[in-house]
Design a protein around this motif. Sequence first.
Motif, short mmCIF file in Angstrom:
data_model
loop_
_atom_site.label_atom_id
_atom_site.label_comp_id
_atom_site.label_asym_id
_atom_site.label_seq_id
_atom_site.Cartn_x
_atom_site.Cartn_y
_atom_site.Cartn_z
N ALA A 50 0.97 -1.21 -0.06
CA ALA A 50 -0.03 0.02 0.09
C ALA A 50 0.86 1.35 0.24
O ALA A 50 0.56 2.25 -0.80
N LEU A 51 2.07 1.35 0.62
CA LEU A 51 2.62 2.50 1.06
C LEU A 51 3.44 2.63 -0.48
O LEU A 51 3.42 3.77 -0.88
N ASN A 52 4.02 1.72 -1.11
CA ASN A 52 4.70 1.84 -2.51
C ASN A 52 3.60 2.23 -3.53
O ASN A 52 3.93 3.13 -4.32
N LYS A 53 2.24 1.64 -3.35
CA LYS A 53 1.37 2.36 -4.22
C LYS A 53 0.95 3.58 -4.22
O LYS A 53 0.76 4.47 -5.10
N GLU A 54 0.77 4.09 -2.80
CA GLU A 54 0.43 5.54 -2.68
C GLU A 54 1.69 6.38 -3.14
O GLU A 54 1.36 7.42 -3.59
N ILE A 55 2.89 6.01 -3.01
CA ILE A 55 4.21 6.93 -3.45
C ILE A 55 3.94 7.10 -4.94
O ILE A 55 4.18 8.05 -5.44
N THR A 56 4.08 5.70 -5.38
CA THR A 56 3.71 5.97 -6.93
C THR A 56 2.74 6.93 -7.57
O THR A 56 2.97 7.62 -8.28
N SER A 57 1.70 6.88 -6.86
CA SER A 57 0.41 7.49 -7.29
C SER A 57 0.56 8.81 -7.12
O SER A 57 0.54 9.76 -7.94
N LEU A 58 1.38 9.33 -5.80
CA LEU A 58 1.65 10.74 -5.72
C LEU A 58 2.45 11.16 -6.22
O LEU A 58 2.70 12.30 -6.86
N GLN A 59 3.67 10.28 -6.71
CA GLN A 59 4.68 10.45 -7.97
C GLN A 59 3.99 11.09 -9.18
O GLN A 59 4.21 11.98 -9.82
N ASN A 60 2.96 10.13 -9.64
CA ASN A 60 2.15 10.25 -10.69
C ASN A 60 1.59 11.72 -11.02
O ASN A 60 1.23 12.35 -12.08
#
Length: 132
Positions: A50-60
């Motif tokens: 979940a943390l990796n998913k949120e980081i990727t989403s916020l990077q996008n």
Amino acid sequence: MTEKKNECGVKYTLDVLENRWRPRIIFWLGFRPFTIEELHQLLPDLTDVALNKEITSLQNLRIINPVVDEEHKYSLTNDGNDLRNMVVATSVWGRQQIDDSANQVSAQIVEPEKDASMAELIKYNEELDKYM
């Protein structure tokens, strides 16, 4: 979620922040850069996936820098810092409204020192819970 670019700015912002973890990730990464391991310490209820998913989403969304620094730490973009300022302001405003409704005096929130230890920052989460 935020694909509808023709909606109003408030709706777009609320869509970005609707997730429980995003305001906290934005808060912490605007406080100072952190490694993924340090973020896990600050957000212990968030799984690795979940943390990796949120980081990727916020990077996008151009809120978190797409490249980590030489120490493998994540940080906010300029737009991310602008969003963090708004998140902190609305969190304080909301807490004050809650306290006013309960006829309580709001405590003044003070961020930890930038060089605070991880233990101090983890303890600060107890205070942050009142706001985010």
